[in-house]
Write a protein that holds these residues in place. Structure first.
Motif, PDB file in Angstrom:
ATOM      1  N   TYR A 280       0.843  -1.196   0.000  1.00  0.00           N
ATOM      2  CA  TYR A 280       0.000   0.000   0.000  1.00  0.00           C
ATOM      3  C   TYR A 280       0.877   1.245   0.000  1.00  0.00           C
ATOM      4  CZ  TYR A 280      -4.582   2.038   1.521  1.00  0.00           C
ATOM      5  OH  TYR A 280      -5.783   2.682   1.630  1.00  0.00           O
ATOM      6  N   VAL A 281       0.616   2.177  -0.912  1.00  0.00           N
ATOM      7  CA  VAL A 281       1.233   3.505  -0.879  1.00  0.00           C
ATOM      8  C   VAL A 281       0.091   4.511  -0.900  1.00  0.00           C
ATOM      9  CG1 VAL A 281       2.729   5.164  -2.039  1.00  0.00           C
ATOM     10  CG2 VAL A 281       3.342   2.733  -2.027  1.00  0.00           C
ATOM     11  N   VAL A 282      -0.262   5.049   0.252  1.00  0.00           N
ATOM     12  CA  VAL A 282      -1.383   5.980   0.349  1.00  0.00           C
ATOM     13  C   VAL A 282      -1.023   7.267  -0.392  1.00  0.00           C
ATOM     14  CG1 VAL A 282      -2.857   7.292   1.902  1.00  0.00           C
ATOM     15  CG2 VAL A 282      -2.133   4.979   2.520  1.00  0.00           C
ATOM     16  N   SER A 283      -1.952   7.729  -1.262  1.00  0.00           N
ATOM     17  CA  SER A 283      -1.588   8.830  -2.160  1.00  0.00           C
ATOM     18  C   SER A 283      -2.814   9.478  -2.787  1.00  0.00           C
ATOM     19  CB  SER A 283      -0.656   8.306  -3.259  1.00  0.00           C
ATOM     20  OG  SER A 283      -1.169   7.113  -3.839  1.00  0.00           O
ATOM     21  N   ASP A 284      -3.949   9.433  -2.111  1.00  0.00           N
ATOM     22  CA  ASP A 284      -5.198   9.888  -2.709  1.00  0.00           C
ATOM     23  C   ASP A 284      -5.163  11.350  -3.159  1.00  0.00           C
ATOM     24  OD1 ASP A 284      -4.879  10.097   0.039  1.00  0.00           O
ATOM     25  OD2 ASP A 284      -6.989  10.114   0.502  1.00  0.00           O
ATOM     26  N   TYR A 285      -4.580  12.218  -2.352  1.00  0.00           N
ATOM     27  CA  TYR A 285      -4.527  13.638  -2.699  1.00  0.00           C
ATOM     28  C   TYR A 285      -3.161  14.052  -3.249  1.00  0.00           C
ATOM     29  CZ  TYR A 285      -9.108  14.705  -0.719  1.00  0.00           C
ATOM     30  OH  TYR A 285     -10.455  14.772  -0.483  1.00  0.00           O
ATOM     31  N   PHE A 286      -2.350  13.107  -3.663  1.00  0.00           N
ATOM     32  CA  PHE A 286      -1.084  13.447  -4.300  1.00  0.00           C
ATOM     33  C   PHE A 286      -1.386  14.082  -5.653  1.00  0.00           C
ATOM     34  CE2 PHE A 286       2.815  12.162  -6.709  1.00  0.00           C
ATOM     35  CZ  PHE A 286       3.733  12.862  -5.947  1.00  0.00           C
ATOM     36  N   SER A 287      -0.857  15.246  -5.895  1.00  0.00           N
ATOM     37  CA  SER A 287      -1.167  15.975  -7.124  1.00  0.00           C
ATOM     38  C   SER A 287       0.014  15.964  -8.077  1.00  0.00           C
ATOM     39  CB  SER A 287      -1.562  17.416  -6.799  1.00  0.00           C
ATOM     40  OG  SER A 287      -0.566  18.059  -6.019  1.00  0.00           O
ATOM     41  N   ASN A 288      -0.304  15.987  -9.366  1.00  0.00           N
ATOM     42  CA  ASN A 288       0.688  16.075 -10.437  1.00  0.00           C
ATOM     43  C   ASN A 288       1.654  14.891 -10.467  1.00  0.00           C
ATOM     44  OD1 ASN A 288       0.172  18.822 -11.728  1.00  0.00           O
ATOM     45  ND2 ASN A 288       0.352  19.384  -9.549  1.00  0.00           N
ATOM     46  N   GLY A 289       1.152  13.719 -10.122  1.00  0.00           N
ATOM     47  CA  GLY A 289       2.006  12.532 -10.132  1.00  0.00           C
ATOM     48  C   GLY A 289       2.611  12.256 -11.496  1.00  0.00           C
ATOM     49  N   SER A 290       1.864  12.549 -12.566  1.00  0.00           N
ATOM     50  CA  SER A 290       2.390  12.287 -13.912  1.00  0.00           C
ATOM     51  C   SER A 290       3.552  13.225 -14.234  1.00  0.00           C
ATOM     52  CB  SER A 290       1.279  12.447 -14.945  1.00  0.00           C
ATOM     53  OG  SER A 290       0.730  13.761 -14.925  1.00  0.00           O
ATOM     54  N   PHE A 291       3.577  14.384 -13.623  1.00  0.00           N
ATOM     55  CA  PHE A 291       4.691  15.322 -13.788  1.00  0.00           C
ATOM     56  C   PHE A 291       5.885  14.896 -12.947  1.00  0.00           C
ATOM     57  CE2 PHE A 291       6.810  19.031 -11.831  1.00  0.00           C
ATOM     58  CZ  PHE A 291       7.390  19.616 -12.948  1.00  0.00           C
ATOM     59  N   TRP A 292       5.651  14.595 -11.677  1.00  0.00           N
ATOM     60  CA  TRP A 292       6.764  14.272 -10.780  1.00  0.00           C
ATOM     61  C   TRP A 292       7.484  12.996 -11.201  1.00  0.00           C
ATOM     62  CZ3 TRP A 292       8.262  18.276  -8.506  1.00  0.00           C
ATOM     63  CH2 TRP A 292       7.380  19.223  -7.991  1.00  0.00           C
ATOM     64  N   SER A 293       6.767  12.079 -11.839  1.00  0.00           N
ATOM     65  CA  SER A 293       7.401  10.817 -12.244  1.00  0.00           C
ATOM     66  C   SER A 293       8.378  11.012 -13.399  1.00  0.00           C
ATOM     67  CB  SER A 293       6.329   9.800 -12.644  1.00  0.00           C
ATOM     68  OG  SER A 293       5.706  10.176 -13.866  1.00  0.00           O
ATOM     69  N   SER A 294       8.394  12.190 -14.006  1.00  0.00           N
ATOM     70  CA  SER A 294       9.272  12.414 -15.162  1.00  0.00           C
ATOM     71  C   SER A 294      10.695  12.794 -14.769  1.00  0.00           C
ATOM     72  CB  SER A 294       8.685  13.517 -16.052  1.00  0.00           C
ATOM     73  OG  SER A 294       8.782  14.795 -15.438  1.00  0.00           O
ATOM     74  N   PHE A 295      10.945  12.989 -13.471  1.00  0.00           N
ATOM     75  CA  PHE A 295      12.282  13.372 -13.026  1.00  0.00           C
ATOM     76  C   PHE A 295      13.146  12.130 -12.811  1.00  0.00           C
ATOM     77  CE2 PHE A 295       9.827  17.113 -12.224  1.00  0.00           C
ATOM     78  CZ  PHE A 295      10.717  18.166 -12.380  1.00  0.00           C
ATOM     79  N   PRO A 296      14.469  12.262 -12.953  1.00  0.00           N
ATOM     80  CA  PRO A 296      15.352  11.097 -12.779  1.00  0.00           C
ATOM     81  C   PRO A 296      15.277  10.532 -11.364  1.00  0.00           C
ATOM     82  CG  PRO A 296      16.520  12.942 -13.823  1.00  0.00           C
ATOM     83  CD  PRO A 296      15.208  13.479 -13.342  1.00  0.00           C
ATOM     84  N   ASN A 297      15.457   9.233 -11.265  1.00  0.00           N
ATOM     85  CA  ASN A 297      15.574   8.600  -9.949  1.00  0.00           C
ATOM     86  C   ASN A 297      16.797   9.152  -9.223  1.00  0.00           C
ATOM     87  OD1 ASN A 297      13.607   7.106 -11.191  1.00  0.00           O
ATOM     88  ND2 ASN A 297      14.456   5.111 -10.640  1.00  0.00           N
ATOM     89  N   GLN A 298      16.693   9.205  -7.890  1.00  0.00           N
ATOM     90  CA  GLN A 298      17.806   9.711  -7.093  1.00  0.00           C
ATOM     91  C   GLN A 298      18.067   8.784  -5.916  1.00  0.00           C
ATOM     92  OE1 GLN A 298      19.629  12.138  -7.984  1.00  0.00           O
ATOM     93  NE2 GLN A 298      18.428  13.471  -9.300  1.00  0.00           N
ATOM     94  N   THR A 299      19.286   8.838  -5.408  1.00  0.00           N
ATOM     95  CA  THR A 299      19.618   8.173  -4.154  1.00  0.00           C
ATOM     96  C   THR A 299      20.082   9.239  -3.156  1.00  0.00           C
ATOM     97  OG1 THR A 299      21.891   7.746  -4.860  1.00  0.00           O
ATOM     98  CG2 THR A 299      20.271   6.015  -5.271  1.00  0.00           C
TER      99      THR A 299
END
Length: 800
Positions: A280-299
């Motif tokens: 489970y990853v609770v995220s109902d009110y997370f906004s602009n997920g399609s935008f944020w997913s476009s950034f490179p992965n980071q450590t």
């Protein structure tokens, strides 16, 4: 009616056909720290649409359109949260953007975006708010067919203003939600992405402001952009729970897959999805997920915890804020960090490690702002929230491996854990998965359990849940100090309640600072506030390079700090026992220069005590040989310190006659190394380290033992010592006896009926003759047990 077997056949048959006919996003096997969340292509610049003045239906249509556009590249960003939160994050992202000038009139955000992207659409798909499943089906169909999900009213308005477009009305296509999801499994599932799945829809179970008509969820752009299955079903309804399971199974989701959004039964969606390997990853009110997913992965990295020297008479407190594991609350943290009180008090802030892939700019900001006094802690249960005991038995090992990688790549040192019973197999497996990873501690949220140190991974209570300002003070002001040992206490403020003021504005750091300032002013020197990882390091320090330890086997934190394994031992009237196949193991890390040490036990039952250097290969140290009576038994550890550069010893207690249920009953354990002198106030942390048996009591500034009660110290003097003196500040009708072995006693001092406080001394030279280990035991008892005026010891000095 389509039977389960026919459905399964059709799923398989259509999967091959529709996969060829439909464009499907790449779906690599879910793997830790990458590949678990669909990534959108990055756009050089983005267009910003303000949806805050749109209706609920228009907001839902607009974010669905955002998802459709961002399938190609993440070029659309929306302002949809009630405050300026979305704008703050956009500015923080560093992405170039243009704010689009909106049309005038009703629903300006949707209408402007529709005007700009109408040419990309193939059709409008009409859904009915009274049949919530039609909304979900419209989203999924639209994601695959470039169709925009709209209500009938929006359809009419858009067509009237912008011209004709194909319309597909699905409002009457299915008799009910189960029928609708059956159709979706058959016709949509084969072509949908299998990296993630969504539990999200039109909520109608909350208050008016939080229902979809007042404040709709905002996760849907990511569901559409990723072309994922989106259900909204209630696991509390048996038929709907069964349908969720059917969806998970039909999707063939890999162990470790995430279900995003929220559920009508809140956290308990875990009980339905976890047995099938979906967390489970609770995220109902997370906004602009399609935008944020476009950034490179980071450590990311965080420093290891730093121990302080724990002292008796002090309370060591860590404070950890809740809810950061929820993606939307991670977004809200930017408002909390814009505060002058940030960093004034050491705290932990929970975060969602999965944002390494799903929204790295959010974590970039938090790590840049944390500083020296804020630790970023993984929310329950790490990279996902799961019920560990419910999770797929065949998939749990895979989940643990992924969890470890996600947490390590996020630089996590401390993890929240809920719904994992203490000492359960799932808890032990999780602790083992962290060994050697840099993750040092677990904050358990299920109960008020004490410290647990299974295989060197410290589990401590998450602490009191705090909802209102003032409760931190109320809880901590009532915590008592202990003159014999440090006290550890944790606090868990709920950010959604404690973290805001009466106007709903962020106030977490201000509130914490005000309460801590008040506590320090009213109780100077009592409290030491630490980050969670520093509290864990401080606990660990108590068992690092030690020169001696003594504790009652009473299930206290002091005893449990040294636990390595607890294999079903139990408690009985203040002592630990293990019958049959049960056993328990302590681990002691002695100072590197220690070559001589001894173990002394106040013990009963048919005990077997074994020693090991590595926790695997064991040798016999003591045993009762069938005896059951309570006794003092000792064992030299010198042989186990040879060729043992870390000077680590493990001590295991088990049943010598497992068939009859009379195994070891341990009352007190003392591990001692050589000393040349001791200066001990009583009661104190220092004098407690030398006690090997204690049925006496404490009265303020002294120990006493009336009637048939006694207390016994053990001193392991350096081998070169031939002369020593015992000096006591003592009162009452005391009898002091000395022994070389804890069994055979000789008189050293007595009051002869006197009761007054005095200084008394005794030479120990005679007990050092023919005593190659130079070990002496000192026992205090009542010279007139019938009248209750036994010894009161204030101060003891052993000099050589």
């Amino acid at each position: 009616m389509i039977t389960g077997k026919v459905k399964a056949f059709l799923y398989l048959a259509l999967a091959g056909i529709l996969t060829v006919l439909s464009a499907v996003l790449p779906a690599p096997t879910a793997s830790a720290a990458g590949g678990a969340f669909p990534k959108m292509a990055s756009a050089g610049s983005v267009y910003v649409y303000d949806l805050r003045n749109d209706s609920a239906e228009a907001k839902l249509a607009a974010i669905a359109l955002q998802g459709l556009v961002n399938q190609t590249s993440a070029q659309v960003y929306v302002l949809i949260r009630d405050t300026d939160l979305d704008q703050k994050w956009l500015d923080e992202s560093g992405k170039s953007y243009s704010a689009v000038t909106l049309l005038s009139g009703a629903n300006p955000g949707l209408r402007t975006m529709y005007r700009d992207y109408r040419h990309t659409l193939s059709k409008l798909i009409v859904w009915d708010g009274d049949k919530d499943w039609t909304f979900n089906l419209a989203l999924m169909k639209g994601a695959l067919e470039n169709g925009l999900s709209v209500t009938d009213g929006l359809k009419t308005a858009l067509l009237s203003e912008f011209g004709s477009l194909t319309v597909e009305d699905i409002r009457l296509n299915w008799t009910d939600k189960l029928d609708a999801y059956d159709w979706a499994l058959l016709h949509l599932m084969p072509s949908l992405n299998k990296q993630i799945v969504f539990s999200a829809g039109l909520r109608t179970t909350a208050g008016p402001l939080d229902n979809w008509t007042g404040r709709p969820w905002t996760i849907f752009d990511y569901a559409v952009a990723s072309k994922s299955f989106v259900f909204y079903l209630d696991p509390r309804v048996p038929a709907e729970k069964a349908k969720i399971v059917e969806i998970i199974q039909a999707g063939g989701y890999a162990p470790g897959t995430s279900v995003l959004g929220y559920s009508p039964d809140a956290d308990d969606l875990n009980a339905t999805t976890n047995p099938h390997g979906v967390g489970y990853v609770v995220s109902d009110y997370f906004s602009n997920g399609s935008f944020w997913s476009s950034f490179p992965n980071q450590t990311y990295e965080q420093p290891e915890g730093e121990a302080v020297e724990a002292q008796p008479g002090k309370v060591y407190v860590s404070i950890t804020a809740s809810d950061g594991d929820n993606w939307q609350y991670t977004q809200q943290l930017i408002n909390h960090f814009n505060n002058s009180s940030v960093g004034q008090v050491p705290v932990g802030i929970t975060i969602a490690p999965t944002l390494q892939e799903a929204g790295s700019p959010l974590l970039d900001y938090l790590y840049s702002q944390a500083g020296d006094n804020i630790e970023l802690v993984a929310g329950p249960s790490g990279y996902q929230f799961i019920y560990t005991e419910d999770y797929s038995a065949t998939g749990y090992g895979t989940w643990l491996s992924k969890n470890k990688q996600w947490l390590s790549d996020a630089g996590i040192r401390t993890v929240n854990l809920w719904r994992s019973p203490e000492n359960s197999p799932s808890h032990k497996q999780m602790a083992d998965s962290f060994v050697g990873s840099g993750i040092a501690g677990i904050l358990r949220g299920d109960d008020a359990s004490r410290v647990h140190a299974y295989h060197g991974i410290y589990t401590v209570p998450q602490g009191d849940m705090i909802f209102n300002y003032g409760e931190i003070y109320n809880v901590l002001s009532n915590v008592s100090i202990d003159a014999n040992q440090p006290v550890f206490r944790n606090i868990y403020p709920i950010l959604a309640y404690y973290g805001v003021d009466a106007n709903g504005d962020p106030a977490f750091f201000d509130n914490v600072k005000a309460e801590v300032d008040r506590l320090n002013a009213e109780f100077p020197g009592k409290f030491v506030f630490l980050k969670p990882q520093d509290q864990i390091a401080t606990l660990r320090q108590l068992n690092t390079d030690i020169r001696g330890i003594s504790f009652d086997a009473d299930d206290s934190n002091k005893e449990r700090t040294y636990f390595y394994e607890d294999n079903f031992s139990s408690m009985d009237n203040g002592h630990r026992f293990a019958d049959g196949i049960a056993n328990w193991i302590y681990k002691f890390d002695l100072a590197d220069d220690v070559n001589h040490a001894s173990l002394t036990m106040d013990i009963g039952g048919d005990y077997v005590v074994e020693i090991s250097k590595d926790g695997t290969n064991w040798g016999s140290a003591a045993h009762a040989n069938g005896g059951l009576g309570r006794t003092i038994d000792s064992s030299l550890l010198d042989g186990w310190l040879v060729n043992n550069p870390t000077k680590t010893v493990y001590v295991k207690f088990s049943d010598g006659s497992s068939q009859n249920g009379n195994g070891p009953s341990l009352y007190r354990l003392t591990l001692s190394t050589e000393i040349s002198q001791a200066d001990l106030l009583t009661p104190s942390f220092e004098d407690n380290q030398f006690l090997v048996q204690n049925t006496g009591s404490i009265d303020g500034n002294h120990r006493y033992a009336d009637g048939n009660r006694t207390f016994v110290y053990k001193f392991d003097l350096a081998d070169s010592i031939a002369s020593a003196t015992l000096t006591m500040d003592i009162a009452g009708d005391y009898v002091v006896e000395i022994s070389k072995d804890g069994t055979n006693w000789g008189s050293a001092a007595h009051a002869n009926g006197g009761l007054g406080r005095t200084i008394d001394s005794s030479l120990l030279d005679g007990w050092l003759v023919n005593n190659p280990t130079k070990t002496v035991y000192v026992k205090f008892s009542d010279g007139s047990p019938q009248n209750g005026n036994g010894p009161s010891l204030y101060h003891l000095i052993l000099s050589s």
